[in-house]
Design an enzyme around this catalytic site. Sequence first.
Site, PDB file in Angstrom:
ATOM      1  N   TRP A 132      -3.961   5.419  13.173  1.00 28.67           N
ATOM      2  CA  TRP A 132      -3.867   4.109  12.536  1.00 28.67           C
ATOM      3  C   TRP A 132      -2.637   3.375  13.055  1.00 28.67           C
ATOM      4  O   TRP A 132      -1.572   3.972  13.230  1.00 28.67           O
ATOM      5  CB  TRP A 132      -3.749   4.267  11.009  1.00 28.67           C
ATOM      6  CG  TRP A 132      -4.998   3.989  10.234  1.00 28.67           C
ATOM      7  CD1 TRP A 132      -6.065   4.826  10.071  1.00 28.67           C
ATOM      8  CD2 TRP A 132      -5.295   2.809   9.498  1.00 28.67           C
ATOM      9  NE1 TRP A 132      -6.999   4.230   9.253  1.00 28.67           N
ATOM     10  CE2 TRP A 132      -6.554   2.991   8.899  1.00 28.67           C
ATOM     11  CE3 TRP A 132      -4.601   1.613   9.271  1.00 28.67           C
ATOM     12  CZ2 TRP A 132      -7.154   2.029   8.097  1.00 28.67           C
ATOM     13  CZ3 TRP A 132      -5.196   0.649   8.454  1.00 28.67           C
ATOM     14  CH2 TRP A 132      -6.467   0.854   7.894  1.00 28.67           C
ATOM     15  N   PHE A 147      -2.353   9.888   6.179  1.00 31.78           N
ATOM     16  CA  PHE A 147      -2.713  10.814   5.095  1.00 31.78           C
ATOM     17  C   PHE A 147      -3.017  12.209   5.631  1.00 31.78           C
ATOM     18  O   PHE A 147      -2.754  13.210   4.968  1.00 31.78           O
ATOM     19  CB  PHE A 147      -3.923  10.284   4.315  1.00 31.78           C
ATOM     20  CG  PHE A 147      -4.244  11.085   3.087  1.00 31.78           C
ATOM     21  CD1 PHE A 147      -5.189  12.097   3.142  1.00 31.78           C
ATOM     22  CD2 PHE A 147      -3.591  10.835   1.887  1.00 31.78           C
ATOM     23  CE1 PHE A 147      -5.492  12.839   2.018  1.00 31.78           C
ATOM     24  CE2 PHE A 147      -3.878  11.575   0.757  1.00 31.78           C
ATOM     25  CZ  PHE A 147      -4.835  12.580   0.813  1.00 31.78           C
ATOM     26  N   ILE A 189       1.250   0.310   6.726  1.00 33.71           N
ATOM     27  CA  ILE A 189       1.623  -1.084   6.502  1.00 33.71           C
ATOM     28  C   ILE A 189       0.942  -1.578   5.233  1.00 33.71           C
ATOM     29  O   ILE A 189      -0.268  -1.385   5.052  1.00 33.71           O
ATOM     30  CB  ILE A 189       1.220  -1.969   7.698  1.00 33.71           C
ATOM     31  CG1 ILE A 189       1.932  -1.496   8.974  1.00 33.71           C
ATOM     32  CG2 ILE A 189       1.542  -3.436   7.414  1.00 33.71           C
ATOM     33  CD1 ILE A 189       1.489  -2.226  10.235  1.00 33.71           C
ATOM     34  N   ASP A 228      -3.615  -5.233   0.907  1.00 38.70           N
ATOM     35  CA  ASP A 228      -3.847  -6.058  -0.293  1.00 38.70           C
ATOM     36  C   ASP A 228      -3.991  -5.231  -1.556  1.00 38.70           C
ATOM     37  O   ASP A 228      -4.082  -5.782  -2.659  1.00 38.70           O
ATOM     38  CB  ASP A 228      -5.115  -6.910  -0.100  1.00 38.70           C
ATOM     39  CG  ASP A 228      -4.994  -7.834   1.099  1.00 38.70           C
ATOM     40  OD1 ASP A 228      -6.029  -8.134   1.719  1.00 38.70           O
ATOM     41  OD2 ASP A 228      -3.849  -8.220   1.426  1.00 38.70           O
ATOM     42  N   THR A 229      -4.048  -3.896  -1.410  1.00 35.63           N
ATOM     43  CA  THR A 229      -4.278  -3.051  -2.592  1.00 35.63           C
ATOM     44  C   THR A 229      -3.168  -2.013  -2.732  1.00 35.63           C
ATOM     45  O   THR A 229      -2.235  -1.963  -1.926  1.00 35.63           O
ATOM     46  CB  THR A 229      -5.632  -2.303  -2.448  1.00 35.63           C
ATOM     47  OG1 THR A 229      -5.490  -1.298  -1.433  1.00 35.63           O
ATOM     48  CG2 THR A 229      -6.750  -3.266  -2.093  1.00 35.63           C
ATOM     49  N   HIS A 266      -3.451   1.035  -2.152  1.00 39.65           N
ATOM     50  CA  HIS A 266      -3.687   2.176  -1.248  1.00 39.65           C
ATOM     51  C   HIS A 266      -2.410   2.587  -0.519  1.00 39.65           C
ATOM     52  O   HIS A 266      -2.141   3.775  -0.330  1.00 39.65           O
ATOM     53  CB  HIS A 266      -4.779   1.800  -0.243  1.00 39.65           C
ATOM     54  CG  HIS A 266      -5.405   2.979   0.409  1.00 39.65           C
ATOM     55  ND1 HIS A 266      -5.683   3.015   1.756  1.00 39.65           N
ATOM     56  CD2 HIS A 266      -5.807   4.170  -0.087  1.00 39.65           C
ATOM     57  CE1 HIS A 266      -6.221   4.176   2.054  1.00 39.65           C
ATOM     58  NE2 HIS A 266      -6.318   4.889   0.954  1.00 39.65           N
ATOM     59  N   PHE A 294       9.564  13.842   8.577  1.00 36.06           N
ATOM     60  CA  PHE A 294       8.850  12.665   8.062  1.00 36.06           C
ATOM     61  C   PHE A 294       9.194  11.458   8.934  1.00 36.06           C
ATOM     62  O   PHE A 294      10.090  10.688   8.626  1.00 36.06           O
ATOM     63  CB  PHE A 294       9.250  12.441   6.598  1.00 36.06           C
ATOM     64  CG  PHE A 294       8.538  11.296   5.926  1.00 36.06           C
ATOM     65  CD1 PHE A 294       9.247  10.163   5.523  1.00 36.06           C
ATOM     66  CD2 PHE A 294       7.178  11.344   5.683  1.00 36.06           C
ATOM     67  CE1 PHE A 294       8.608   9.102   4.878  1.00 36.06           C
ATOM     68  CE2 PHE A 294       6.533  10.282   5.043  1.00 36.06           C
ATOM     69  CZ  PHE A 294       7.250   9.166   4.641  1.00 36.06           C
ATOM     70  N   ARG A 309      11.060  -1.232  14.263  1.00 27.23           N
ATOM     71  CA  ARG A 309      11.495   0.154  14.084  1.00 27.23           C
ATOM     72  C   ARG A 309      10.773   1.126  15.022  1.00 27.23           C
ATOM     73  O   ARG A 309      10.924   2.339  14.903  1.00 27.23           O
ATOM     74  CB  ARG A 309      11.301   0.578  12.620  1.00 27.23           C
ATOM     75  CG  ARG A 309      12.257  -0.146  11.659  1.00 27.23           C
ATOM     76  CD  ARG A 309      11.741  -0.166  10.229  1.00 27.23           C
ATOM     77  NE  ARG A 309      12.717  -0.774   9.310  1.00 27.23           N
ATOM     78  CZ  ARG A 309      12.919  -2.086   9.180  1.00 27.23           C
ATOM     79  NH1 ARG A 309      12.204  -2.958   9.916  1.00 27.23           N
ATOM     80  NH2 ARG A 309      13.821  -2.562   8.332  1.00 27.23           N
TER      81      ARG A 309
HETATM   82  N1  LIG Z   1      -3.942   1.888   5.919  1.00 27.60           N
HETATM   83  C1  LIG Z   1      -3.372   2.885   6.683  1.00 27.60           C
HETATM   84  C2  LIG Z   1      -3.936   4.152   6.777  1.00 27.60           C
HETATM   85  N2  LIG Z   1      -5.068   4.470   6.100  1.00 27.60           N
HETATM   86  C3  LIG Z   1      -5.897   5.635   6.412  1.00 27.60           C
HETATM   87  C4  LIG Z   1      -5.375   6.918   5.734  1.00 27.60           C
HETATM   88  O1  LIG Z   1      -4.172   7.378   6.346  1.00 27.60           O
HETATM   89  C5  LIG Z   1      -6.423   8.035   5.843  1.00 27.60           C
HETATM   90  O2  LIG Z   1      -6.696   8.276   7.207  1.00 27.60           O
HETATM   91  C6  LIG Z   1      -7.706   7.667   5.126  1.00 27.60           C
HETATM   92  O3  LIG Z   1      -7.404   7.328   3.778  1.00 27.60           O
HETATM   93  C7  LIG Z   1      -8.714   8.820   5.154  1.00 27.60           C
HETATM   94  O4  LIG Z   1      -8.159   9.978   4.570  1.00 27.60           O
HETATM   95  N3  LIG Z   1      -3.333   5.119   7.515  1.00 27.60           N
HETATM   96  C8  LIG Z   1      -2.162   4.849   8.207  1.00 27.60           C
HETATM   97  O5  LIG Z   1      -1.627   5.733   8.889  1.00 27.60           O
HETATM   98  N4  LIG Z   1      -1.605   3.599   8.128  1.00 27.60           N
HETATM   99  C9  LIG Z   1      -2.175   2.605   7.385  1.00 27.60           C
HETATM  100  O6  LIG Z   1      -1.618   1.471   7.338  1.00 27.60           O
HETATM  101  C1  LIG Z   2      -2.001   1.296   3.692  1.00 30.41           C
HETATM  102  C2  LIG Z   2      -3.435   0.953   3.676  1.00 30.41           C
HETATM  103  O1  LIG Z   2      -4.316   1.785   3.486  1.00 30.41           O
HETATM  104  C3  LIG Z   2      -3.735  -0.495   3.734  1.00 30.41           C
HETATM  105  O2  LIG Z   2      -3.248  -0.991   4.968  1.00 30.41           O
HETATM  106  C4  LIG Z   2      -5.225  -0.768   3.623  1.00 30.41           C
HETATM  107  O3  LIG Z   2      -5.299  -2.138   3.367  1.00 30.41           O
HETATM  108  P1  LIG Z   2      -5.850  -2.644   1.918  1.00 30.41           P
HETATM  109  O4  LIG Z   2      -4.829  -2.185   0.882  1.00 30.41           O
HETATM  110  O5  LIG Z   2      -5.893  -4.160   2.047  1.00 30.41           O
HETATM  111  O6  LIG Z   2      -7.213  -2.014   1.719  1.00 30.41           O
END
Ligand SMILES: Nc1c(NC[C@H](O)[C@H](O)[C@H](O)CO)[nH]c(=O)[nH]c1=O
Ligand SMILES: CC(=O)[C@@H](O)COP(=O)(O)O
Length: 163
Positions: free
Chosen positions: A31, A66, A92, A95-96, A98, A123, A137
């Site tokens: 990602w 993740f 990054i 909008d939610t 997550h 990390f 960064r």
């Molecule tokens: N939104 C971002 C993600 N989302 C994907 C999760 O990390 C994971 O792969 C998914 O939820 C399936 O388990 N990952 C990032 O590394 N950076 C992001 O901005």
């Molecule tokens: C960190 C994320 O999973 C995020 O970028 C996904 O975007 P959204 O929160 O708008 O679904």
Amino acid sequence: MATHLKNLSDFSHTTIPNGADYKIAIVVAEWNAKITGALYQGAFDTLIKHGVKEENVISMPVPGSFELTSAAEILLTKNNGLDAVICLGCVIQGDTKHFDFICDAVANGVTNVSIKHSKPVIFGVLTTNDEQQAIDRAGGKHGNKGDEAAITALKMAHFSASI
Ligand SMILES: Nc1c(NC[C@H](O)[C@H](O)[C@H](O)CO)[nH]c(=O)[nH]c1=O
Ligand SMILES: CC(=O)[C@@H](O)COP(=O)(O)O
């Protein structure tokens, strides 16, 4: 100290252990690949600069940040010759909520894996409000967090070897 007050790549003032005897894995999230690719290059180049042999750098991609935790767990379970695992990712804010769940899961997850195996798991995950902060960064004006992660891995591998 906030990152904007300290360059992530400035280690000229510290003693950095030689990595000639270390085997280190780098796990990279796919990602935000432009960002994580720059983090990886910084980490890899820093390890080689400080003596780690290329054949002793194990590089593995995972889908997202993740998955960094499970990758570190699998690597340390299946390869006990590793001296450290560097986890690189870029999360990054969207909008939610997550973002919050991923960041918390990875930070806590890699910590738990490190403690479980008594091995350094670094990390090296950017958790930013927007893409520009990530760019800054990952080799931009604030340095490269991949460099920082590699230096941390060398210092912690040396710490473990010294005990
Ligand atoms: N939104 C971002 C993600 N989302 C994907 C999760 O990390 C994971 O792969 C998914 O939820 C399936 O388990 N990952 C990032 O590394 N950076 C992001 O901005
Ligand atoms: C960190 C994320 O999973 C995020 O970028 C996904 O975007 P959204 O929160 O708008 O679904």
